[in-house]
Design an enzyme around this catalytic site. Structure first.
Site, short mmCIF file in Angstrom:
data_model
loop_
_atom_site.label_atom_id
_atom_site.label_comp_id
_atom_site.label_asym_id
_atom_site.label_seq_id
_atom_site.Cartn_x
_atom_site.Cartn_y
_atom_site.Cartn_z
N LYS A 283 -7.76 9.54 31.82
CA LYS A 283 -7.73 9.27 30.30
C LYS A 283 -7.90 10.29 29.35
CE LYS A 283 -12.30 10.20 29.05
NZ LYS A 283 -12.57 11.13 28.20
N MET B 219 -13.61 17.82 38.16
CA MET B 219 -14.88 17.58 37.69
C MET B 219 -15.18 18.34 36.52
SD MET B 219 -16.58 17.19 41.37
CE MET B 219 -18.14 16.67 40.80
N GLY B 220 -15.82 17.58 35.63
CA GLY B 220 -16.11 18.27 34.25
C GLY B 220 -14.98 18.61 33.61
N GLY B 221 -13.78 17.74 33.57
CA GLY B 221 -12.73 17.87 32.94
C GLY B 221 -12.57 17.11 31.62
N GLY B 222 -13.27 16.24 31.58
CA GLY B 222 -13.23 15.31 30.20
C GLY B 222 -12.10 14.18 30.21
N GLY C 70 -12.21 11.63 32.77
CA GLY C 70 -12.76 10.58 33.12
C GLY C 70 -12.93 10.31 34.74
N SER D 233 -13.55 6.88 36.01
CA SER D 233 -12.50 6.09 36.46
C SER D 233 -12.59 5.44 38.06
CB SER D 233 -11.19 7.02 36.34
OG SER D 233 -9.85 6.26 36.60
N ASP E 100 -18.25 5.68 29.70
CA ASP E 100 -16.71 5.46 29.59
C ASP E 100 -16.28 4.44 30.88
OD1 ASP E 100 -16.65 7.56 27.87
OD2 ASP E 100 -16.06 8.89 29.04
#
Length: 286
Positions: free
Chosen positions: A14, A98-101, A103, A107, A139
């Site tokens: 997302k 991971m930690g990428g914003g 989701g 998800s 989220d």
């Protein structure tokens, strides 16, 4: 012999097309307004049933303990709340950083809930599954519901919307951002005025976390400077991925080809209906 998946479902990425922080609540959480849109790109999860009630994830995440893994947590929560004695074998093909914003964990959790609901024949509603998802993370409900949405509260109050669906170039600076670190930063903007849902698609907005992330993570600041030479770029979520939109895939691919090897990325179509829900609809018709 290890079984093969009975079916595989996507866990899409997302984007937060904007992210406004209105204030901090008494419980320490932040009141947000954001616009979620899905990408036709993400992880994949395979599912197969077990009769012994066990939950087995065959492809775990390095450095993530089983009790912290959102896939297993989602599976156990659904198993406990439904009272089923069925189990499952699960396979993860991981693409989302991971930690990428974008989701990744949320998800994966949502795809687990919907996939196991189908596998076990539970017949749980999206409302029920979204409520379970909220217990796993703010989220998760938007991924469960599968529609682009204007989100309020901590991100759980969702109003479906239909923004344009451009192509996106998402660049992935090689750094993992701590959401807790960003939201605890004393300089984080926390006083953006609220907007109405009717104004969402007319308002370009911004990401209130971006200046804090840029200050703390020079890799992301430098990536934004670079991508801004080609397209208006911004941060998604609390980072660290950044993105720009394009009217077609060709233009997005052209810019992607000019990024250095030190800044990997991908091109994907924006989608107001999650590819997870499209895949589930196809699976149900079979």
């Amino acid at each position: 012999m290890t079984p093969a998946p009975a079916f595989t479902l996507p866990a899409p990425a997302k984007l937060n097309l904007f992210l406004h922080i209105l204030g901090r609540r008494a419980d320490g959480y932040h009141e947000l307004q954001t616009l979620f849109q899905f990408l036709d790109w993400g992880d994949d999860l395979g599912f197969a049933g077990r009769d012994d009630g066990e939950l087995q994830l065959h492809d775990g995440l390095p450095g993530v303990a089983p009790e912290q893994n959102l896939i297993l947590r989602a599976a156990r929560l659904l198993q406990q709340e439904s009272g089923t004695r069925q189990g499952a074998d699960l396979w993860l093909t991981k693409r989302l950083p991971m930690g990428g914003g974008i989701g990744g964990g949320s998800s994966d959790a949502a795809t687990t809930l919907l996939g196991l609901n189908h596998l076990w024949g539970l017949g749980a509603s999206l409302d029920d599954l979204a409520a379970l998802g909220l217990r796993l993370g703010a989220d998760v409900p938007v991924f469960v519901r599968g529609q682009a949405a204007f989100a309020e509260g901590v991100g759980e109050k969702l109003t479906p919307v239909a923004p344009p669906e451009p192509w996106y170039l998402v660049a992935v600076p090689q750094v993992s951002v701590s959401t807790a670190e960003i939201f605890s930063d004393p300089l984080l903007t926390r006083d953006t005025p609220a907007i109405k849902v009717c104004a969402v698609l007319k308002w370009s907005g911004r990401n209130d976390c971006q200046s804090t992330v840029e200050r703390r993570y020079p890799e992301i600041r430098n990536a934004l400077i670079l991508l801004n030479k080609f397209v208006s770029a911004r941060l998604t979520g609390t980072g660290g991925c950044i993105f720009g939109s394009f009217p077609n895939k060709t233009e997005a691919d052209t810019v992607a080809s000019q990024l250095p090897a030190s800044l990997p990325g991908f091109v994907a179509k924006g989608s107001n209906t999650s590819m997870l829900h499209r895949a589930l609809a196809s699976l149900t018709r079979e």
